[in-house]
Design a protein around this motif. Structure first.
Motif, PDB file in Angstrom:
ATOM      1  N   HIS A 105       0.855  -1.190   0.000  1.00 30.81           N
ATOM      2  CA  HIS A 105       0.000   0.000   0.000  1.00 30.81           C
ATOM      3  C   HIS A 105       0.893   1.242   0.000  1.00 30.81           C
ATOM      4  O   HIS A 105       1.934   1.268   0.663  1.00 30.81           O
ATOM      5  CB  HIS A 105      -0.919   0.000   1.223  1.00 30.81           C
ATOM      6  N   GLU A 176      -3.729   2.037  -7.347  1.00 33.39           N
ATOM      7  CA  GLU A 176      -4.138   3.166  -6.506  1.00 33.39           C
ATOM      8  C   GLU A 176      -3.198   4.342  -6.749  1.00 33.39           C
ATOM      9  O   GLU A 176      -2.114   4.407  -6.154  1.00 33.39           O
ATOM     10  CB  GLU A 176      -4.062   2.767  -5.026  1.00 33.39           C
ATOM     11  N   GLY A 182      -7.422   9.212  -0.438  1.00 32.18           N
ATOM     12  CA  GLY A 182      -7.833  10.049   0.682  1.00 32.18           C
ATOM     13  C   GLY A 182      -7.923  11.531   0.351  1.00 32.18           C
ATOM     14  O   GLY A 182      -8.029  12.362   1.246  1.00 32.18           O
TER      15      GLY A 182
HETATM   16  P1  PGA Z   1      -9.469   6.159  -0.019  1.00 34.22           P
HETATM   17  O1  PGA Z   1      -8.283   5.096   0.275  1.00 34.22           O
HETATM   18  O2  PGA Z   1     -10.616   5.363  -0.564  1.00 34.22           O
HETATM   19  O3  PGA Z   1      -9.763   6.782   1.313  1.00 34.22           O
HETATM   20  O4  PGA Z   1      -8.934   7.120  -1.013  1.00 34.22           O
HETATM   21  C1  PGA Z   1      -8.003   4.075  -0.610  1.00 34.22           C
HETATM   22  C2  PGA Z   1      -6.854   3.247  -0.099  1.00 34.22           C
HETATM   23  O5  PGA Z   1      -5.901   3.809   0.448  1.00 34.22           O
HETATM   24  O6  PGA Z   1      -6.848   2.003  -0.212  1.00 34.22           O
END
Ligand code: PGA
Length: 259
Positions: A105, A176, A182
């Protein structure tokens, strides 16, 4: 291949709770809320996974035992055991109910995890029968410099080093973009679609087209009930890895039922 996604691959919705909620009682409440909203028969055609902080995995697994919601872990050691203070092994996670584990991640890569460490976690997870969710994604400056595809495909290749074609049936990849996590800045469905297509091409180069077509590739980064439908129409987007919007039972229900 069709322009839109008819979900030949089984969709995956994974809720990454990160370092939330604040205590065991609230984690139990969230798990119970999710279980009450997602009845067993309502999600037989998707993999639904919640990924709580490690200390809550055992209780959350017990609460979800009679549902068909699976439980994952957010990270694990690449080691199997021994003198590694503060680390948690895949075997330990499995013994308390985890079936999946995130690897790489971006919040952990930012904290110092390298491609080599991420790859070691992926391989150890597979050895211990945990399904890794390999996270990849570019930073904003990399995208602006036009290097996003190259960077992400290199992360995919590095993360999968030494993984066999047979083991690929257990691997999920999550794209991602770091700038979308976020921040409320979701990648456009087209950008998510084109990067997930590039990732599938990269997997095809490594393992051949059959393995590439069978691999589930998720999008993550500010996914919400209101935008999941458009994202899921992209032919190479097979699901979502969701942070913020997975922390309320109603919103998680909206994601699971939103496409
Ligand atoms: P988010 O996070 O949906 O809050 O943008 C996604 C993640 O970090 O897996």
């Amino acid at each position: 291949m069709s322009e839109t996604n008819d979900h030949e691959r089984r969709p995956v919705i994974a809720g990454n709770w990160k370092m939330n909620p604040r205590d065991l009682e609230s984690a139990g409440d969230l798990a119970e809320g999710i279980a009450s909203k997602l009845g067993y028969d309502e999600i037989v055609d998707k993999d639904v996974i919640v990924i709580p902080p490690t200390p809550f995995i055992s209780d959350v697994s017990q609460i979800l035992e009679l549902s068909n919601i699976q439980v994952g872990a957010q990270a694990m050691s690449p080691e199997n055991g021994g003198a590694h203070t503060g680390e948690v092994s895949g075997k330990m996670l499995k013994s308390v109910g985890a079936t999946h584990v995130l690897a790489g991640h971006s919040e952990r890569r930012t904290g110092g995890e390298t491609d080599v460490m991420v790859n070691a976690q992926v391989r150890t997870a597979l050895d211990q029968s945990l399904r890794p969710i390999l996270c990849v994604g570019e930073e904003l400056n990399v995208r602006e410099a036009g290097d996003a595809v190259h960077t992400v495909c290199a992360q995919v290749a590095a993360g999968l080093k030494g993984v066999t074609a047979e083991q690929m049936t257990e691997v999920i990849v999550a794209y991602e973009p770091v700038w979308a996590i976020g921040t409320g800045m979701t990648a456009s469905p087209e950008d998510a679609g084109s990067m997930t297509e590039s990732i599938r091409d990269q997997i095809s180069l490594l393992y051949g087209e059959d393995v590439a077509q069978a691999t589930r590739i998720l999008y993550g980064g500010s996914v919400k009930p209101s935008n999941i439908g458009e994202l899921m129409k992209q032919k190479d987007v097979d699901g979502a890895l969701v942070g913020g919007a997975s922390l309320k039972a109603e919103s998680f229900e909206g994601l699971v039922k939103g496409f």
